[in-house]
Design a protein around this motif. Sequence first.
Motif, short mmCIF file in Angstrom:
data_model
loop_
_atom_site.label_atom_id
_atom_site.label_comp_id
_atom_site.label_asym_id
_atom_site.label_seq_id
_atom_site.Cartn_x
_atom_site.Cartn_y
_atom_site.Cartn_z
N LYS A 46 66.95 24.00 31.19
CA LYS A 46 66.73 22.94 32.18
C LYS A 46 66.58 23.52 33.59
O LYS A 46 65.63 23.21 34.31
CB LYS A 46 67.89 21.94 32.14
N THR A 47 67.55 24.37 33.96
CA THR A 47 67.49 24.96 35.30
C THR A 47 66.26 25.84 35.46
O THR A 47 65.61 25.84 36.50
CB THR A 47 68.78 25.76 35.58
N THR A 48 65.95 26.54 34.39
CA THR A 48 64.76 27.41 34.44
C THR A 48 63.51 26.60 34.74
O THR A 48 62.70 26.97 35.60
CB THR A 48 64.61 28.15 33.10
N ALA A 167 66.60 18.19 41.48
CA ALA A 167 68.05 18.12 41.63
C ALA A 167 68.68 18.64 40.35
O ALA A 167 68.35 18.17 39.26
CB ALA A 167 68.48 16.68 41.91
N ASP A 168 69.53 19.66 40.50
CA ASP A 168 70.15 20.27 39.33
C ASP A 168 71.59 19.78 39.23
O ASP A 168 72.46 20.23 39.96
CB ASP A 168 70.11 21.79 39.47
N GLU A 169 71.81 18.85 38.33
CA GLU A 169 73.14 18.23 38.16
C GLU A 169 73.74 17.83 39.50
O GLU A 169 74.83 18.29 39.86
CB GLU A 169 74.07 19.19 37.41
N PRO A 170 73.07 16.97 40.24
CA PRO A 170 73.52 16.66 41.61
C PRO A 170 74.86 15.95 41.65
O PRO A 170 75.51 15.96 42.69
CB PRO A 170 72.40 15.75 42.15
MG LIG Z 1 71.58 24.74 34.45
#
Ligand SMILES: [Mg+2]
Lengths: 236, 383
Positions: A46-48, A167-170
Motif C-alpha cells: 500500500k505504502t509503496t 494519505a498513509d494511515e492518516p
Molecule cells: Mg504502509
Amino acid sequence: MTLIECRGLTREYRKGDNIIRPLDDLDLDVPRGDFLALMGPSGSGKTTLLNLIAGIDSPTRGSLVIDGTNLANLSRNKLAAWRSENVGYVFQLYNLVPVLTAYENVELPLLLHPLDRRQRHERVRTALERVGISDRSDHFPRQLSGGQEQRVAIARAIVTDPAILVADEPTGDLDKPSAHAVMSLLKELNEELGKTIIMVTHDPKTTDWATRTLHLDKGRLAETGASLTHEQEALA
Amino acid sequence: MNPLRCIPYVIKQVTRHRVRSLLTVLGIAIAMFLFTAVQAMNHGVTVATTETANDTTLVVYREDRYCPATSLLPQDYQRRIEDVEGVVSVTPMKVVVSNCRTSLDVVTFRGVPKAEFIDGLGSDLALLDGSIEEWMSRTDAALLGETLANRRGLRPGQRFDAAGITAYVAGIVRSDDAQDQNVAYTALEFVQLAGRDQLGIVTQFNVRVADASMLDRVSKDIDEVFRTAQEPTATFSEKAFIGRVADDIIELVGFARWLGLGCLAAVLALVANSIVLGVQSRVSEHAVLQTLGFSGRLVAGLIVAEGVILSVIGGLVGGAAALAVARWGSFAMSVEGTSIPIVADGGLLVSGLLVCGLIGVLAGLVPAWQASRREIAACFRMA
Ligand SMILES: [Mg+2]
Ligand SMILES: Nc1ncnc2c1ncn2[C@@H]1O[C@H](COP(=O)(O)OP(=O)(O)O)[C@@H](O)[C@H]1O
C-alpha cells in the motif's frame, strides 16, 4: 475522467540474491475527484503504491501517468518540481518539522513558489483556517495534540493547492474523536475543493468516508471496494 | 525559485537547536581565537621584518654583538658615517631595556639627540597627545609610542619607572614603524647618564639613506670605514636587523603557524561533527522537505548553508575576542630592544571569516551530498 493511470506498475527491491516485489504488475485508474481508500494486510504494498503516486519513489517497470505526465520519465529534479505543484502527502506520524511553528510548517512548501511574503501569509492563513487551527499557528509541534498536528500536516499538504492528496494511515495514531475530525476534513477537501484523495487505511470504518475502497494483496489488487460492499450487503 | 527565501529556515535550524549551536559555536570561537592570535603574530613578523621600497633605514651595530648592553660604539662615529656617500642623516642612539629577555612587556628607551631627531628620524611621528615643546625642554621627558603607552596606561604628565630610569611622559606618538610604536624616546645624555658613566658611548646609529636601492651598498661602505677600528661595526637594514635579533621569536611564531593550522582542523572537525549529527537526526525531516518538492540540490544547499552560518558565527565571536584582547593588551613581543608587534586588525578578522566560510562549506559538503542522494521513501521506513 482519469487523473491517475497505472499500467503494469511494478516495484522491485533487491535484497542480496532475493528480489522483493511489493508491487506486481498493477493496473489502476483513479478518476479526478475520487476519494479512494486502499486496504490490505501489512506488507501488501500500500505504502509503496502511495509513494509512487506521490512521486517520491520510481517504478521498476510499467507506466504511471498522472494528468498526462508519465512520472517514470522524469529526472529527480523534474520530479521534485512536479511534486511541489501536484501532490500533497499526509503521513501517519504527521512529520512536521519540530523546530518550526505550525505557521512555518505550513509555509514551507510555499517557499518553492514565486510568492512574496504577503501572498504566502494569505495562503497559510487560508489553509490554517480551512483545517480549523488558526488559533494554534504560533505553536510548535510538541505543543500540539496528535489530532492538531495532523490537521497542521493537512494544511501543509493543501497550501500549494495540489490536485492530489495522498494519505498513509492518516488516522492510525489518533483517538476516535480526532480521527473523526480528520476524516471529515478530508471528505470536505474532496467534496468542496475537488481534491483527488488516495488514502491507505487499516480501519474499515474510515472507508465509509471514501467513494470506493480497493484491497491490495501481495502487490496486486484483490477486488474492488464496490463489489466488497455488495458482498457485505448480501451477507447482512 | 529563489533559494535565498529558504535562509530564514536555515537560521531557525541554527537558533532553535540552541544547545547544539551554542556548543558548536563556542568550540569554533575558541579555535578561531587561537587562530586569529597566531595570525596576528605572523602578521607582526611580516610587518616587522619584510622590507619594502619605503624602507631606507640602516642600523649600525657593534660587530658580533647581539644586545644593547654589549653593543658599545663611540658617539663620534657619527661624523664619519655622515661622510659615506648616500647617507642622508645619522642618529646616534643609546638603547636601554627594562628586560633583556624575550617578553611581552618590555620598556625600551632610545636616547637620541632631540633636535636632530625631530628633524630627521622622528619627522614621521604623529603626535597623538602631549607636546613636543615640552619634550624638547625637559631633560627627563619621553615621547612614548602608542603601543607602549596603551599597555602601561600612561598619559602625558605622568611619570614612570623602568630599567632604573624615571622618566616624564611629555607626549604620545604614532608611527608606521612597528619599532617606534613600542619605545620611549628620550634625550641621549639622559639615558647615557642613567647608566654607568657612558657619555660619548652609544648602542647604535640609525642611518637614513637616500633610496632603498642603496641600502646594501651603503651598509658595506660603512662597515668598510670601521673595519680596522677598535670597535668594528656590522650594518643591517632595519628590518634585517630585527630579523637577526628576534630570530628566536620569529622561529617560534613560524612554529605557531602549525598551531594555526591545527585550529582550522579543529574548526573543520567541529562543524563537520555538528552537521553530520544534525543530518543523521534529521533524515526524515530532509525526506519530508523533498516530499514537499524541495530538490535534492536545494536540501544539500540548506545543509551547507547551516555549516557556513555556524562556522562564520563562531569565527566572528572568536576573531572579535582575539582582536579585543590584542587591542586592549597592546602587546608586542620584545627582545634586545626590538619588537615584533601583534597586529590584529579588521583585515585579519575578515580573512578569518572567509576561512571559516570555506571550512563551513567543506564540512557540509559530504553530509549534504549524502542527504541529497538518499531514496526518499526509504528514509521514512528508517524512522
Ligand atoms: Mg504502509
Ligand atoms: N526500500 C525497501 N527495501 C526493501 N524492501 C522494501 C523497501 N520498501 C518496501 N519494502 C518491502 O515491500 C513490502 C511492501 O511494503 P509496504 O508498501 O510498506 O507495505 P504496506 O504499506 O502495505 O504495509 C514489504 O515487504 C517491505 O518490506
